[in-house]
Write a protein that holds these residues in place. Structure first.
Motif, short mmCIF file in Angstrom:
data_model
loop_
_atom_site.label_atom_id
_atom_site.label_comp_id
_atom_site.label_asym_id
_atom_site.label_seq_id
_atom_site.Cartn_x
_atom_site.Cartn_y
_atom_site.Cartn_z
N PRO A 471 0.83 -1.22 0.00
CA PRO A 471 0.00 0.00 0.00
C PRO A 471 0.86 1.27 0.00
CG PRO A 471 -0.93 -1.60 1.49
CD PRO A 471 0.38 -2.18 1.03
N GLY A 472 0.57 2.16 -0.95
CA GLY A 472 1.28 3.42 -1.06
C GLY A 472 2.51 3.39 -1.93
N ALA A 473 2.96 2.16 -2.33
CA ALA A 473 4.17 2.06 -3.14
C ALA A 473 3.86 2.38 -4.59
CB ALA A 473 4.77 0.66 -3.03
N ALA A 474 4.83 3.00 -5.27
CA ALA A 474 4.65 3.34 -6.68
C ALA A 474 4.95 2.16 -7.60
CB ALA A 474 5.54 4.52 -7.04
N ASP A 475 5.84 1.28 -7.15
CA ASP A 475 6.26 0.14 -7.98
C ASP A 475 5.82 -1.17 -7.32
OD1 ASP A 475 7.62 1.76 -9.87
OD2 ASP A 475 9.29 1.95 -8.43
N PRO A 476 5.52 -2.18 -8.13
CA PRO A 476 5.12 -3.47 -7.56
C PRO A 476 6.30 -4.18 -6.92
CG PRO A 476 5.38 -3.64 -9.94
CD PRO A 476 5.53 -2.19 -9.60
N ASN A 477 6.02 -4.92 -5.85
CA ASN A 477 7.09 -5.73 -5.26
C ASN A 477 7.05 -7.17 -5.77
OD1 ASN A 477 4.78 -6.48 -3.90
ND2 ASN A 477 5.46 -5.73 -1.90
N ILE A 478 5.95 -7.56 -6.41
CA ILE A 478 5.86 -8.88 -7.03
C ILE A 478 5.15 -8.73 -8.38
CG2 ILE A 478 4.93 -11.23 -6.88
CD1 ILE A 478 5.00 -10.99 -3.86
N VAL A 479 5.74 -9.33 -9.41
CA VAL A 479 5.10 -9.42 -10.73
C VAL A 479 5.07 -10.89 -11.12
CG1 VAL A 479 5.20 -8.76 -13.16
CG2 VAL A 479 5.95 -7.14 -11.39
#
Length: 549
Positions: A471-479
């Motif tokens: 939540p709040g992050a601009a980039d995904p941490n998992i794709v």
């Protein structure tokens, strides 16, 4: 624990009578869809759960005219539910063949031929076989046939006979769906049983040879081939003996792979083998020709894997189902991997299910018709024998899965060694996906990194992307790249790999796409290429990316 024997011979394949039967069945509405519609959704669903009572009620004849019963209900009641029906009702359901013709084929016994002492009040037809519609979808497309086999436990209410000929069970359907279906010159169905794999193979092969150790099974296969208009070369014999010295483009086998406890003598090296000529079982556990291969542990599957290359033509493929033991201190991949190494073939093994010894014992004791409610002492004896047998070899679990083997062409090396576990759902039929993946592997073996970089690839239409954010992050941490078809794989991807797949539309080469991504991320194109090309190989092999058509 007593072992029963078959009570009736296999049906005749008399061409004139079989032709009349086929003509009657074609107009009877006796199809998978027709049966389910006639029974209704509740009874049909219950029948799929092996509960017969709702179907018995739904198929019960009316109180007046037996001949007025719909043909599909008469045939379902007789051949699926195992109930005797009035001979006049069977005459109406099979007007060309008639009840007398069905008796001549060996499908029914009429009341005059029933066991001595029968007190039938009117002429009746009693089923001798299970004859039911079969519908499936393999990599070649849909099929609709009729299949004859022995009456099962649902119809007889008792334990199966030792020479029981099984119909199209779950394992048979699985093998039919995962088999490759490109055109073949010669196909071998090893352990054909009622002939289901041979029937499927006949749609894409010039010649189909089907073998079995059971003469009775071959007679059922001959009947089914005649009924469904298929020509088969049927041969009696064990394993590969009936085809020694011959070669086939495709071998399919649903072998008798069930691991059954056997009275064994220690071989002096800590192992156990059944003495030659001794197939006796502890506690007189019944054996069944369709599932018990007469070998200790998983030896039969091992012998088939290591020996099938002798009858494979160069480039030929073998596909089979099997069980293998998970022994303490030995990963199953190492155990089965040694079989592949000994075979000298390319090999791909997909483990689909794992049972502990108790689960395995329960499954196969019930499969033979023994239940704790009906035969508590027999159940306990068999259960204990299975557990003791597994304990003698330190077996912790038993795997079930699919094996795909390929004989390399002259001058080729063995390059495929893939052993994986995939217990999730798959998109059937899987045969086309497996064939495409095998072809992709062989294609990739011809390409070095420079040649791969020069390819213009396209992303498969079934590939989607899932992104997970804090939540709040601009980039995904998992794709995750998700495959909708085939094995439904999910691949964790870096942002750059995801970008590459998204750009694969056949316009730019892989190397051009990598260079563009490197420029965007301000990294070295060589370093990014070294990172991404191995992943690209995996995605091509698994069907996420494909050569531009």
């Amino acid at each position: 624990m007593s072992q029963t024997t078959a009570s009736s011979p296999a049906p005749s394949a008399d061409p004139t009578l079989v032709a009349r039967l086929r003509a009657d069945l074609e107009v009877s509405g006796y199809t998978v869809e027709g049966v389910e519609s006639a029974l209704g959704p509740v009874a049909a669903s219950a029948l799929h759960r092996e509960q017969a009572l709702p179907a018995l009620r739904a198929s019960a004849p009316g109180p007046t005219d037996d001949a007025a019963q719909p043909a599909v209900l008469t045939l379902t009641r007789l051949f699926v539910l195992g109930q005797a029906v009035p001979a006049v009702a069977l005459d109406a359901a099979l007007p060309s063949l008639t009840a007398a013709g069905a008796a001549e084929l060996g499908l029914v016994a009429l009341s005059g031929e029933a066991p001595q002492g029968s007190q039938d009040a009117e002429p009746t037809a009693r089923p001798l076989v299970d004859l039911r519609p079969y519908a499936a979808h393999d990599a070649r497309g849909p099929v609709d046939w009729w299949l004859a086999s022995d009456l099962g436990e649902l119809a007889t209410g008792g334990r199966l006979a030792g020479d029981h000929v099984l119909g199209a069970g779950g394992a048979s359907i699985t093998l039919a769906q995962v088999t490759v279906r490109s055109p073949r010159t010669r196909v071998l169905d090893l352990g054909t049983g009622c002939g289901i794999q041979a029937l499927h193979a006949s749609r894409h092969a010039q010649t189909v040879v089907a073998t079995d150790i059971s003469e009775r099974a071959l007679r059922f296969a001959a009947f089914n081939a005649a009924l469904d208009g298929v020509r088969l070369d049927l041969r009696l014999g064990s394993m590969l003996e009936p085809v020694a010295g011959e070669e086939f483009d495709l071998v399919v086998s649903n072998p008798p792979f069930v691991i059954t406890p056997r009275r064994a003598a220690t071989d002096g090296a800590g192992g156990a083998e059944v003495p030659s000529g001794d197939d006796s079982l502890p506690g007189e556990i019944p054996t069944y020709e369709y599932r018990d291969g007469g070998r200790s542990g998983d030896d039969l599957v091992r012998d088939l894997v290591t020996g099938v290359g002798a009858v494979l033509a160069p480039g030929g493929v073998a596909q089979m189902l099997g069980n293998w033991e998970h022994r303490a201190g030995e990963p199953w991949t190492e155990r089965v991997g040694r079989w592949l190494d000994e075979s000298g073939l390319d090999g791909w093994v997909i483990q689909r299910e794992v049972l502990d010894p108790a689960e395995y014992a329960e499954t196969w004791i019930r499969d033979g018709g023994t239940t704790p409610e009906r035969e508590p002492e027999a159940w306990a004896a068999a259960y204990g024998a299975w557990l003791d047998d597994f304990a003698s070899r330190d077996v912790e679990a038993i795997g079930f899965g699919i094996l795909l083997l390929r004989r390399p062409l002259p001058g080729e090396q063995v390059t495929l060694r893939r052993l994986e576990e995939h217990t999730g759902s798959v998109r059937q039929p899987l045969g086309a996906h497996l064939e495409t993946s095998l072809a992709a592997h062989l294609w990739l073996e011809t390409l070095d990194d420079a040649a791969l970089g020069a390819q213009r690839l396209v992303a498969a239409a079934d590939v989607t992307e899932e992104r997970f954010y804090t939540p709040g992050a601009a980039d995904p941490n998992i794709v995750i790249l998700r495959q909708g078809d085939g094995l439904g794989r999910g691949v964790h991807a870096s942002t750059s790999l995801s970008a590459l797949v998204g750009a694969c539309d056949g316009e730019l080469s892989v190397a051009q796409i990598v260079t563009a991504i490197a420029s965007i991320f301000e990294v070295s194109a060589d370093d990014l290429s070294a990172e991404l090309l191995p992943a690209v190989r995996g995605l091509v092999r698994d069907g996420f990316l494909a050569e531009q058509g």
